[in-house]
Design a protein around this motif. Sequence first.
Motif, PDB file in Angstrom:
ATOM      1  N   LEU A 158      -4.883 -22.642 -14.354  1.00 41.41           N
ATOM      2  CA  LEU A 158      -5.234 -22.864 -12.960  1.00 41.41           C
ATOM      3  C   LEU A 158      -4.025 -23.491 -12.306  1.00 41.41           C
ATOM      4  O   LEU A 158      -3.567 -24.565 -12.719  1.00 41.41           O
ATOM      5  N   GLU A 159      -3.498 -22.804 -11.288  1.00 36.54           N
ATOM      6  CA  GLU A 159      -2.284 -23.276 -10.635  1.00 36.54           C
ATOM      7  C   GLU A 159      -2.643 -24.214  -9.489  1.00 36.54           C
ATOM      8  O   GLU A 159      -3.095 -23.788  -8.439  1.00 36.54           O
ATOM      9  N   THR A 160      -2.490 -25.486  -9.704  1.00 38.56           N
ATOM     10  CA  THR A 160      -2.668 -26.469  -8.631  1.00 38.56           C
ATOM     11  C   THR A 160      -1.457 -27.389  -8.685  1.00 38.56           C
ATOM     12  O   THR A 160      -0.430 -27.016  -9.237  1.00 38.56           O
ATOM     13  N   SER A 161      -1.558 -28.585  -8.132  1.00 41.11           N
ATOM     14  CA  SER A 161      -0.396 -29.474  -8.156  1.00 41.11           C
ATOM     15  C   SER A 161       0.009 -29.787  -9.596  1.00 41.11           C
ATOM     16  O   SER A 161       1.173 -30.003  -9.895  1.00 41.11           O
ATOM     17  N   THR A 162      -0.990 -29.825 -10.477  1.00 39.69           N
ATOM     18  CA  THR A 162      -0.689 -29.902 -11.904  1.00 39.69           C
ATOM     19  C   THR A 162      -1.253 -28.652 -12.553  1.00 39.69           C
ATOM     20  O   THR A 162      -2.369 -28.245 -12.231  1.00 39.69           O
ATOM     21  N   LYS A 163      -0.489 -28.053 -13.414  1.00 36.68           N
ATOM     22  CA  LYS A 163      -0.925 -26.814 -14.052  1.00 36.68           C
ATOM     23  C   LYS A 163      -1.945 -27.139 -15.135  1.00 36.68           C
ATOM     24  O   LYS A 163      -1.664 -27.945 -16.030  1.00 36.68           O
ATOM     25  N   VAL A 164      -3.138 -26.555 -15.012  1.00 34.65           N
ATOM     26  CA  VAL A 164      -4.187 -26.806 -16.010  1.00 34.65           C
ATOM     27  C   VAL A 164      -4.324 -25.579 -16.892  1.00 34.65           C
ATOM     28  O   VAL A 164      -4.626 -24.483 -16.412  1.00 34.65           O
ATOM     29  N   VAL A 165      -4.095 -25.768 -18.167  1.00 31.50           N
ATOM     30  CA  VAL A 165      -4.234 -24.670 -19.116  1.00 31.50           C
ATOM     31  C   VAL A 165      -5.686 -24.610 -19.566  1.00 31.50           C
ATOM     32  O   VAL A 165      -6.251 -25.604 -20.019  1.00 31.50           O
ATOM     33  N   LEU A 166      -6.284 -23.438 -19.386  1.00 29.61           N
ATOM     34  CA  LEU A 166      -7.678 -23.285 -19.791  1.00 29.61           C
ATOM     35  C   LEU A 166      -7.744 -22.943 -21.269  1.00 29.61           C
ATOM     36  O   LEU A 166      -6.784 -22.474 -21.861  1.00 29.61           O
ATOM     37  N   GLY A 167      -8.925 -23.129 -21.809  1.00 33.89           N
ATOM     38  CA  GLY A 167      -9.090 -22.907 -23.243  1.00 33.89           C
ATOM     39  C   GLY A 167      -8.867 -24.216 -23.969  1.00 33.89           C
ATOM     40  O   GLY A 167      -9.061 -25.290 -23.403  1.00 33.89           O
ATOM     41  N   GLY A 168      -8.473 -24.144 -25.189  1.00 33.25           N
ATOM     42  CA  GLY A 168      -8.278 -25.372 -25.964  1.00 33.25           C
ATOM     43  C   GLY A 168      -9.498 -25.661 -26.811  1.00 33.25           C
ATOM     44  O   GLY A 168     -10.615 -25.270 -26.472  1.00 33.25           O
ATOM     45  N   ALA A 169      -9.284 -26.358 -27.908  1.00 32.25           N
ATOM     46  CA  ALA A 169     -10.371 -26.644 -28.849  1.00 32.25           C
ATOM     47  C   ALA A 169     -11.388 -27.581 -28.218  1.00 32.25           C
ATOM     48  O   ALA A 169     -11.037 -28.504 -27.494  1.00 32.25           O
ATOM     49  N   ARG A 170     -12.622 -27.310 -28.482  1.00 31.11           N
ATOM     50  CA  ARG A 170     -13.692 -28.164 -27.975  1.00 31.11           C
ATOM     51  C   ARG A 170     -14.199 -29.088 -29.077  1.00 31.11           C
ATOM     52  O   ARG A 170     -14.102 -28.765 -30.262  1.00 31.11           O
ATOM     53  N   GLY A 171     -14.782 -30.190 -28.639  1.00 33.23           N
ATOM     54  CA  GLY A 171     -15.315 -31.136 -29.616  1.00 33.23           C
ATOM     55  C   GLY A 171     -16.744 -30.801 -29.990  1.00 33.23           C
ATOM     56  O   GLY A 171     -17.355 -29.900 -29.425  1.00 33.23           O
ATOM     57  N   GLY A 172     -17.272 -31.546 -30.932  1.00 31.11           N
ATOM     58  CA  GLY A 172     -18.657 -31.333 -31.354  1.00 31.11           C
ATOM     59  C   GLY A 172     -18.790 -30.200 -32.341  1.00 31.11           C
ATOM     60  O   GLY A 172     -17.859 -29.408 -32.521  1.00 31.11           O
ATOM     61  N   PRO A 173     -19.929 -30.113 -32.989  1.00 33.09           N
ATOM     62  CA  PRO A 173     -20.124 -29.062 -33.987  1.00 33.09           C
ATOM     63  C   PRO A 173     -20.346 -27.708 -33.332  1.00 33.09           C
ATOM     64  O   PRO A 173     -20.741 -27.635 -32.170  1.00 33.09           O
ATOM     65  N   ASP A 174     -20.087 -26.659 -34.065  1.00 36.90           N
ATOM     66  CA  ASP A 174     -20.289 -25.315 -33.547  1.00 36.90           C
ATOM     67  C   ASP A 174     -21.736 -24.902 -33.797  1.00 36.90           C
ATOM     68  O   ASP A 174     -22.046 -24.159 -34.725  1.00 36.90           O
TER      69      ASP A 174
END
Lengths: 271, 259
Positions: free
Chosen positions: A4-20
């Motif tokens: 997401l291109e805003t004033s700070t670049k936010v990379v989507l995705g990434g590992a999530r916490g908690g059990p699957d």
Amino acid sequence: MATLETSTKVVLGGARGGPDAPTLRTDRWWIQPVATVSILTAFVIYSTWAAFQNKNYYVGANVHRDLISPFYSPCLTDHCVPGSSAGFILHGWPLSPALLILIFPLGFRLSCYYYRRSYYRAFWWSPPSCAVADAHPTYSGETRFPLIMQNVHRWFFYFGVLFNIMLTYDAVRAFQQPGLGWGVTVGTVVLVVNATLLWMYSLTCHACRHLFGGGSRRLSAHKLRARFWQFVSPLNAKHMNFAWASLIFVALTDVYVRLVASGVLTDYKLF
Amino acid sequence: MAEVTMRVWRGDASGGDFETYTLPKNEGEVVLDVVHRIQATEAPDLACRWNCKAGKCGSCSAEINGKPSLMCMTRVDELPEGPITVTPMKTFPIIRDLVTDVSFNFAMAEKIPALLPPPMPAEGYRMFQEDVQRGQEFRKCIECFLCQDVCHVIRDHEDNKEHYAGPRFLMRIAELEMHPLDTNDRREYAREEMGLGFCNITKCCTEVCPEGIHITDNALIALKERVVDAHYDPVAWLGRKILRRTKRTAAEAAVQPAP
């Protein structure tokens, strides 16, 4: 990886916490979907059966009554039971007259915001309950055909109001007992309650709330709309109750008229 | 003495698992109190975000027994008997233990064009209570992002994050759209840029909101109805034709650039 291109670049995705796991909820979250599936399935089966019966939907002058089932009102075909016709006749329709009109209340309820919430959860499992995993690998919601058609809810609202007027007319006619004069029977009460619940369901609808004030940016400039909006907004919070009550009662009304028309029950006069 | 058993998810982006802690049960405690006692006694490295302990800062969002909740507003004695499970918010990338990276929300907030009032009249701006009271409900939001967390559109479908702002920010658009002084037409913007159509109004955002905001009924559906005005209502379409009004496109609607 998407960003997401805003004033700070936010990379989507990434590992999530908690059990699957699909859910960690320990309460009985499944009760609500089960209840919804049970009631809606029972209603669909009953209404389909009733719509194809094409008989016992009208109690007429031969027993000094004027009661018509809401599933068959207005009766528009040329083979309606004598006395049940709405005046306008559609010639050449060979099937049950109920099939001509049920599409409108069905469409109104199918596209209703409350019912959408209920059947998306109960039937489509999208999601089955809050914080319980969606049953589908992909999701586009109401952005594409066919679900984008849910936006026609307002069209069905307009038709729904016409049907409510018709059913109110039927309820008023039910006070009339041909050959005896005016009076109140159990059937009259049933039709009046049915019409009232259907009006409450329609008037508390989100589309109605929007049309009569919610859509305005400056309510102060529209005093009448503001008053209606203020009146209907607390009732809108009870829309779920009216949705279920009117659904169940419309079926019970058909049952009652059907039992009286078939001679199983007598429509007792109250006063 | 009565005890409380808590299963807390510990880990980071490389993986993790539950660790179980058993402590004496104190009357009137909330889940955050127990987490703090765990930090004080058994696991000083347990990471959790918190601030006010009064349900007003929106920092201590987590999932308690699988339900998105504020840890500071969930009383231990109101939970069912048995171990209490505490996990981080599932929708956002994990940083460590109970702390997640909620940058997605700030990026979405930044994308929303700000209020665009008309030029100031000589007597100043004037608003009436009935015009602003709808938006006041939405101003109660504490930005705990529990509604964003529970929304299955992004919780279960990571790929939708690019196109869908989530309930908190659609509510913000609704608030501005209802504002008596805003001159932006945000309907196209909500539909095309912020993914309003993805919302299938399952009302989970309303269910988890600690401020009791009727997000779905008062904001999301209200916004959907405004989009219906612009796109799907034959009577409104006829009215526009007769009155010669036009719809604005998304580009024209977002006339004020985001800061």
